[in-house]
Scaffold this motif. Structure first.
Motif, short mmCIF file in Angstrom:
data_model
loop_
_atom_site.label_atom_id
_atom_site.label_comp_id
_atom_site.label_asym_id
_atom_site.label_seq_id
_atom_site.Cartn_x
_atom_site.Cartn_y
_atom_site.Cartn_z
N LEU A 89 0.83 -1.20 0.00
CA LEU A 89 0.00 0.00 0.00
C LEU A 89 0.86 1.26 0.00
CD1 LEU A 89 -2.83 -1.04 2.49
CD2 LEU A 89 -2.99 -0.83 0.00
N VAL A 90 1.97 1.21 0.72
CA VAL A 90 2.87 2.36 0.75
C VAL A 90 3.46 2.61 -0.64
CG1 VAL A 90 5.08 3.21 1.62
CG2 VAL A 90 3.41 2.22 3.19
N VAL A 91 3.89 1.53 -1.32
CA VAL A 91 4.46 1.66 -2.67
C VAL A 91 3.42 2.22 -3.64
CG1 VAL A 91 5.34 0.37 -4.64
CG2 VAL A 91 6.18 -0.14 -2.34
N ILE A 92 2.19 1.71 -3.56
CA ILE A 92 1.12 2.20 -4.43
C ILE A 92 0.85 3.68 -4.17
CG2 ILE A 92 -1.34 2.01 -4.95
CD1 ILE A 92 -1.05 -1.02 -4.41
N ALA A 93 0.86 4.08 -2.91
CA ALA A 93 0.62 5.48 -2.58
C ALA A 93 1.73 6.37 -3.13
CB ALA A 93 0.51 5.64 -1.06
N ILE A 94 2.97 5.92 -3.05
CA ILE A 94 4.10 6.70 -3.59
C ILE A 94 3.98 6.86 -5.09
CG2 ILE A 94 6.59 6.69 -3.95
CD1 ILE A 94 6.86 5.35 -1.18
N ILE A 95 3.62 5.76 -5.78
CA ILE A 95 3.45 5.82 -7.24
C ILE A 95 2.34 6.79 -7.61
CG2 ILE A 95 2.74 4.49 -9.26
CD1 ILE A 95 4.14 2.07 -8.00
N ALA A 96 1.23 6.76 -6.85
CA ALA A 96 0.11 7.66 -7.14
C ALA A 96 0.52 9.11 -6.95
CB ALA A 96 -1.07 7.32 -6.23
N ILE A 97 1.31 9.39 -5.91
CA ILE A 97 1.76 10.76 -5.67
C ILE A 97 2.68 11.23 -6.79
CG2 ILE A 97 3.17 12.19 -4.14
CD1 ILE A 97 2.10 10.47 -1.80
N LEU A 98 3.61 10.37 -7.19
CA LEU A 98 4.52 10.73 -8.29
C LEU A 98 3.77 10.97 -9.58
CD1 LEU A 98 7.49 8.28 -7.62
CD2 LEU A 98 7.47 10.75 -7.29
N ALA A 99 2.76 10.13 -9.84
CA ALA A 99 1.96 10.30 -11.06
C ALA A 99 1.22 11.63 -11.03
CB ALA A 99 0.97 9.15 -11.21
N ALA A 100 0.66 11.98 -9.86
CA ALA A 100 -0.07 13.25 -9.75
C ALA A 100 0.85 14.44 -9.96
CB ALA A 100 -0.73 13.33 -8.37
#
Length: 231
Positions: free
Chosen positions: A25-36
């Motif tokens: 979940l932490v990795v997914i959240a980081i990817i989502a932030i970078l994408a945004a």
């Protein structure tokens, strides 16, 4: 008894440890932030590339104007079918298109400065090149949602069978648009500086928003009235 003892959990083998749910979940959240963060940057970079291509098209249009007026007694073409009159000097309608608005027909998208009748603002059609005052300040073509453009003193609506609109500004390139001047140079500008706070014109040629405010007259005349001399 030894035979009935519960076996201890086996140790994870080195190099085969699995991620826990929290770690995933932490990795997914980081990817989502970078994408945004990165997607808007990529979109702006892509639009910047289209803006540069559009400026190049406008400069080629400027060259076509110069060739035309050299063949016609140093006189600019009339407003009616002006793009068709330039086609022998262009030979490709793609130059008439903005890469950011490929859906527009080739004869729209670039607005020829036709001035205004009431109040009177001298545009370029049928004008001799020598009459232009400060050509580096005077608009020849502005990116427009119609094919004839003019100052923000003109009435709202569509004229000349829809070819002319005084309020059809566009902000297609990162909040602004490209403008070609009578000396042949082109650059990006915010319509707030040369026209109005209009975002675009609706299907009937009325400014959106309805309470759009024009720049002061001395400002719009500097850009649109080709015989106006700045005091």
């Amino acid at each position: 008894m030894v035979g009935s003892a519960t076996p201890l959990p086996q140790r994870r083998r080195a190099g085969t440890a699995a991620f826990t749910l929290i770690e995933l979940l932490v990795v997914i959240a980081i990817i989502a932030i970078l994408a945004a963060i990165l997607f808007p940057v990529f979109a702006k970079a892509r639009e910047k590339a289209r803006q540069i291509a559009c400026v190049s098209n406008l400069r080629q249009m400027g060259n076509a104007f110069f060739m035309y007026i050299s063949d016609y007694d140093e006189t600019y073409p009339m407003a009616y079918l002006w793009k068709e009159r330039l086609q022998p000097y262009i030979k490709a309608t793609e130059i008439n298109r903005c890469p950011s608005r490929p859906q527009l027909p080739w004869y729209y998208g670039q607005g020829y400065n036709v001035g205004c009748q009431n109040p009177f603002v001298r545009g370029l059609p049928m004008l001799g090149e020598a009459a232009i005052v400060s050509p580096g300040d005077k608009i020849l073509i502005a990116e427009w949602d119609r094919c004839n453009a003019g100052p923000p003193c003109g009435p709202p609506g569509l004229f000349s069978n829809g070819a002319t609109c005084y309020w059809a500004v566009t902000r297609v390139h990162n909040g602004g648009s490209n403008v070609l001047f009578c000396d042949g140079h082109a650059r990006w500008m915010n319509p707030d500086t040369y026209h109005s706070t209009t975002d675009h014109a609706d299907a009937s040629g009325y400014p959106v928003p309805a309470d759009a405010v024009a720049v002061p007259e001395e400002t719009w005349r500097k850009y649109w009235d080709v015989t106006y001399e700045t005091q």
